[in-house]
Design a protein around this motif. Structure first.
Motif, mmCIF file in Angstrom:
data_model
loop_
_atom_site.group_PDB
_atom_site.id
_atom_site.type_symbol
_atom_site.label_atom_id
_atom_site.label_comp_id
_atom_site.label_asym_id
_atom_site.label_seq_id
_atom_site.Cartn_x
_atom_site.Cartn_y
_atom_site.Cartn_z
ATOM 1 N N HIS A 1 -7.188 53.827 2.739
ATOM 2 C CA HIS A 1 -8.013 54.059 3.931
ATOM 3 C C HIS A 1 -9.352 54.641 3.482
ATOM 4 N N ASP A 2 -10.445 53.945 3.824
ATOM 5 C CA ASP A 2 -11.798 54.387 3.485
ATOM 6 C C ASP A 2 -12.552 54.734 4.761
ATOM 7 N N PHE A 3 -13.098 55.936 4.791
ATOM 8 C CA PHE A 3 -13.940 56.376 5.910
ATOM 9 C C PHE A 3 -15.365 56.576 5.397
ATOM 10 N N TYR A 4 -16.318 55.953 6.058
ATOM 11 C CA TYR A 4 -17.717 56.037 5.657
ATOM 12 C C TYR A 4 -18.574 56.501 6.830
ATOM 13 N N THR A 5 -19.591 57.274 6.511
ATOM 14 C CA THR A 5 -20.671 57.538 7.446
ATOM 15 C C THR A 5 -21.960 57.577 6.646
ATOM 16 N N TYR A 6 -22.987 56.886 7.125
ATOM 17 C CA TYR A 6 -24.254 56.865 6.410
ATOM 18 C C TYR A 6 -25.410 57.052 7.382
ATOM 19 N N ASN A 7 -26.516 57.594 6.844
ATOM 20 C CA ASN A 7 -27.736 57.828 7.611
ATOM 21 C C ASN A 7 -28.935 57.446 6.761
ATOM 22 N N GLN A 8 -29.984 56.982 7.411
ATOM 23 C CA GLN A 8 -31.254 56.727 6.738
ATOM 24 C C GLN A 8 -32.360 57.499 7.446
ATOM 25 N N TYR A 9 -33.233 58.132 6.614
ATOM 26 C CA TYR A 9 -34.339 58.929 7.128
ATOM 27 C C TYR A 9 -35.647 58.457 6.503
ATOM 28 N N VAL A 10 -36.714 58.556 7.267
ATOM 29 C CA VAL A 10 -38.056 58.291 6.748
ATOM 30 C C VAL A 10 -38.968 59.433 7.172
ATOM 31 N N SER A 11 -40.034 59.623 6.424
ATOM 32 C CA SER A 11 -41.026 60.655 6.745
ATOM 33 C C SER A 11 -42.094 60.055 7.651
ATOM 34 N N ASP A 12 -42.342 60.707 8.770
ATOM 35 C CA ASP A 12 -43.312 60.204 9.743
ATOM 36 C C ASP A 12 -44.223 61.344 10.188
ATOM 37 N N THR A 13 -45.376 60.969 10.709
ATOM 38 C CA THR A 13 -46.360 61.942 11.191
ATOM 39 C C THR A 13 -46.544 61.770 12.692
ATOM 40 N N THR A 14 -46.374 62.849 13.438
ATOM 41 C CA THR A 14 -46.584 62.828 14.882
ATOM 42 C C THR A 14 -47.366 64.070 15.291
ATOM 43 N N MET A 15 -47.747 64.110 16.563
ATOM 44 C CA MET A 15 -48.478 65.262 17.099
ATOM 45 C C MET A 15 -47.550 66.128 17.923
ATOM 46 N N ASN A 16 -47.725 67.442 17.780
ATOM 47 C CA ASN A 16 -46.941 68.348 18.600
ATOM 48 C C ASN A 16 -47.614 68.555 19.954
ATOM 49 N N GLU A 17 -47.086 69.451 20.735
ATOM 50 C CA GLU A 17 -47.595 69.666 22.093
ATOM 51 C C GLU A 17 -49.009 70.233 22.108
ATOM 52 N N TYR A 18 -49.472 70.743 20.944
ATOM 53 C CA TYR A 18 -50.815 71.304 20.877
ATOM 54 C C TYR A 18 -51.810 70.317 20.265
ATOM 55 N N GLY A 19 -51.362 69.085 20.025
ATOM 56 C CA GLY A 19 -52.254 68.083 19.470
ATOM 57 C C GLY A 19 -52.455 68.186 17.975
ATOM 58 N N VAL A 20 -51.567 68.898 17.299
ATOM 59 C CA VAL A 20 -51.676 69.067 15.847
ATOM 60 C C VAL A 20 -50.680 68.133 15.163
ATOM 61 N N LYS A 21 -51.154 67.398 14.162
ATOM 62 C CA LYS A 21 -50.278 66.503 13.425
ATOM 63 C C LYS A 21 -49.340 67.283 12.511
ATOM 64 N N TYR A 22 -48.106 66.844 12.446
ATOM 65 C CA TYR A 22 -47.168 67.446 11.504
ATOM 66 C C TYR A 22 -46.222 66.370 10.988
ATOM 67 N N VAL A 23 -45.682 66.628 9.793
ATOM 68 C CA VAL A 23 -44.799 65.670 9.121
ATOM 69 C C VAL A 23 -43.352 66.079 9.351
ATOM 70 N N HIS A 24 -42.523 65.125 9.691
ATOM 71 C CA HIS A 24 -41.108 65.416 9.907
ATOM 72 C C HIS A 24 -40.276 64.218 9.488
ATOM 73 N N GLN A 25 -38.976 64.445 9.302
ATOM 74 C CA GLN A 25 -38.051 63.392 8.919
ATOM 75 C C GLN A 25 -37.398 62.803 10.165
ATOM 76 N N ASP A 26 -37.487 61.495 10.305
ATOM 77 C CA ASP A 26 -36.864 60.783 11.412
ATOM 78 C C ASP A 26 -35.616 60.060 10.923
ATOM 79 N N ARG A 27 -34.528 60.204 11.660
ATOM 80 C CA ARG A 27 -33.338 59.418 11.344
ATOM 81 C C ARG A 27 -33.482 58.061 12.017
#
Length: 699
Positions: free
Chosen positions: A388-414
């Motif tokens: 019996h094999d159980f797998y779980t996988y995820n992929q993430y990329v780094s993206d740039t978005t703006m916060n509520e104050y209009g400032v760009k920040y880098v975060h990881q998106d799944r």
């Protein structure tokens, strides 16, 4: 003379180990299963029981003198414990000691990006025989420790081995290994293994990354056997951290062909296309295998060093838990258009894929044999298993978005997530008509889950004659496997694939003749591959993408190993011929050859040594390219490099508990060419003087 030599080797090792720890990390071939002792100066032969009595007397009255040696150490691995308990004496020999890296294995040659620790793949056609889920990332596989690579020991004294491989006057190769094991009880052994690889290679960019490798492998292992020989426990904890630069190759594509000598070009400051780019693999795993013998237990060659415990029934359970993370990092603008495009960021990549795998395997084995075990004949073996094999996988990329104050920040998106399971039915059937005729069959079928329908069926017939006649092995298998994840569904900053490829199917038949007396190993293999999966690009482009061939591939592979011996002179040879109707798709040479000519001598009455020359050659072929950020070799530009033999000189010896070698690789550089390639845009290593030392302790 003996004392002077020992002090010289001690000084040599101490001077080199400092630079190794500055870089850290190595991976040494873990599959060296010893069969002989190199201590040639043996006097009176004592049995194991007599040696044990001598040890006990020493502990009791401190007056007896015992010389500890490899006789007190036995070694085995999981494969040898599959259907019986087998142990072998420790091998302290120097055979293949100079083959310090899997990249230079004579019978499994590799193409790579220029140095040990960097991305690689087989030079010859070597199909994968696994089924089920496959992520599709394998460029660093041979540098990672796996549960099946671990050796297990039974020792009467603590055993430690230190091994160092290094380049004279530089750090192009830096490998260091530590192995320690000891019995905490007569039937319970523990140990650990550390491998470091801090090789820098020849090409770098302002001392930033370049070919600098940083690998660490670590394992803690144990083997417990109950006093009545019925219960066995194999367990290990594994850790792999592999860091390999992916530079896109050096800018100077004419480094070996230009007739103009440039004083400004220096390899340690060579410009590369991606100076701040590397992949990092991180794995942690727990492996526990338990098995219990039921019914009658037989013994073969009882009391001898190669004795076996033969069960009549066995139940087993295996638990394997592994967490893996595959990370690609790149900073800076892609000035030289190495990548085909970007989807999230033009100057920053943080692509991450994580996989958690939990495997449980239950098996029952039945052995039917006669009560006479002087030699095993008319033996029936049946193994039934459920996995019996159980797998779980995820992929993430780094993206740039703006916060509520209009400032760009880098975060990881799944960007991708999935959880699934597979249930595999397994069966092995073996029948030994006598000690000369054996039939084996192996069946694996995924009966439920994501990869339902995958299968691997294998049958093997062994016909053995006498020692001078040799044996014939006939084998055939059929395989049906799902496309790896990277082919069908992949999301990263520079590559996004959504495909629906069919399963790849492989059918193979082989004939193998082995004669140890004549030192011949002849093998003919035929492969029929349907729905072949590979990576390709537009003509002259860098847009590596998965592809599937609609036609069938036929490939014939003939290999011959033949060794000649005349007194102390040895001439070992291995030749492979491959022919396929899709040579440009597979991109492998038609002919590969390896030879080693060496002489064995006893020097100064203390050094059992070998010195000689080896060489390898392959015919010209269309070289593959490599895709940074994807970790795949692909069929890119149609570039064919000239091919010339590569020669090396070596000297190796053993001095009591110390093995050593000195080699001068690529000694013929400049004779026919200034250098060579195996992958487009990635030059291979220059001529280099290397040495290796292995020091063994029994206390």
């Amino acid at each position: 003379m003996l004392q002077k030599l020992r002090y010289f080797f001690l000084l040599l090792m101490c001077l080199s180990v400092q630079s190794v720890f500055a870089q850290y990390n190595n991976r040494q071939n873990p599959r060296n299963l010893p069969t002989r002792d190199t201590a040639r100066r043996q006097e009176k032969q004592l049995t194991d029981d007599q040696l044990l009595d001598s040890l006990r007397r020493k502990e009791e009255n401190k007056k007896d003198s015992v010389v500890f040696s490899s006789k007190f150490v036995r070694i085995t691995n999981e494969r040898l414990l599959n259907d019986s308990t087998q142990m072998f004496p420790l091998d302290t020999g120097i055979t293949h000691f100079e083959i310090y890296s899997p990249l230079i294995d004579p019978r499994s040659p590799r193409i790579h990006l220029g140095n040990v620790g960097l991305a690689q793949r087989p030079l010859l056609f070597e199909p994968n025989k696994t089924i089920g889920f496959d992520l599709g990332l394998h460029s660093l596989d041979i540098y990672a420790l796996k549960p099946q690579d671990i050796s297990y020991f039974n020792t009467r004294v603590p055993y430690t081995k230190l091994t160092l491989y290094n380049a004279f006057g530089g750090s192009s190769v830096q490998l260091f290994n530590v192995l320690h094991t000891q019995n905490i009880k007569p039937n319970w052994n523990i140990g650990f293994n550390l491998n470091f690889n801090g090789s820098k290679g020849f090409y770098s960019f302002n001392n930033v990354l370049g070919q600098n490798v940083s690998d660490l492998n670590a394992s803690i292992f144990t083997w417990y056997e109950s006093k009545n020989k019925r219960y066995n426990l194999l367990a290990n904890l594994l850790f792999n951290n592999l860091k390999a630069p992916e530079t896109g190759g050096i800018l100077n594509d004419t480094v070996f062909t230009s007739k103009v000598v440039s004083n400004s070009f220096s390899k340690d400051r060579a410009q590369v296309r991606l100076p701040y780019s590397y992949e990092n693999w991180n794995e942690q795993g727990l492996y526990i295998k338990q098995f219990y013998y039921l019914g009658r237990i037989d013994s073969l060659s009882k009391g001898k060093t190669d004795s076996k415990i033969l069960p009549t029934q066995r139940v087993a359970h295996t638990l394997h838990i592994q967490n893996s993370r595959y990370l690609y990092k790149q900073s800076g603008v892609d000035t030289y258009n190495v990548f085909p495009d970007y989807f999230y960021s033009s100057n920053r990549s943080r692509d991450s894929t994580t996989v958690t795998h939990i495997q449980n395997e239950f098996s029952y084995s039945f052995y039917l044999r006669s009560k006479s075990v002087k030699f095993v004949k008319n033996e029936l073996k049946l193994d039934l298993g459920l996995v019996h094999d159980f797998y779980t996988y995820n992929q993430y990329v780094s993206d740039t978005t703006m916060n509520e104050y209009g400032v760009k920040y880098v975060h990881q998106d799944r960007v991708q997530h999935n959880t699934f399971q597979d249930i595999t039915l397994k069966a092995k059937l073996g029948y030994r008509f006598s000690d000369r005729i054996a039939l084996d069959a192996d069946f694996r079928q995924i009966a439920q889950g994501r990869d339902f329908g995958n299968y691997f069926y294998d049958a093997k017939l062994t016909l053995a004659g006498g020692n001078k006649t040799g044996k014939i092995v006939l084998e055939a298998y059929s395989q049906n496997s799902s496309p790896p994840l990277v082919y069908n569904n992949w999301i990263s900053n520079h590559y996004v694939f959504h495909n629906n490829f069919s399963n790849q199917k492989t059918t193979s038949a082989s004939f193998n003749y082995i004669n140890d007396a004549l030192q011949i190993d002849l093998k003919a293999e035929y492969f029929l591959v349907n729905n072949y999966l590979y990576f390709a690009a537009q003509p002259g482009g860098t847009d590596a993408r998965p592809a599937q061939l609609n036609n069938s591939i036929n490939l014939l592979k003939i290999s011959l190993g033949k060794n000649f011996t005349y007194h102390s002179l040895h001439f070992d040879n291995y030749v492979v011929y491959q022919k396929t109707d899709y040579q440009n798709t597979l991109r492998t040479p038609e002919v590969y050859a390896y030879s080693s000519l060496y002489l064995n001598r006893l020097l100064f009455n203390v050094l059992h040594s070998s010195f000689g020359v080896n060489g390898r050659y392959n015919t010209e072929y269309v070289a593959p390219s490599f895709a940074p950020g994807l970790g795949q070799f692909y069929n890119g530009a149609n570039v064919t490099f000239s091919s010339y033999p590569i020669f090396g000189l070596f000297f190796k010896a053993t001095l009591q508990r110390t093995n050593l070698f000195v080699s001068y690789d690529y000694v013929n550089q400049g004779a026919w060419s200034k250098g060579y390639y195996t992958v487009n845009r990635y030059p291979q290593q220059d001529a280099v003087l290397k040495f290796g030392v292995a020091w063994t302790f029994y206390n």
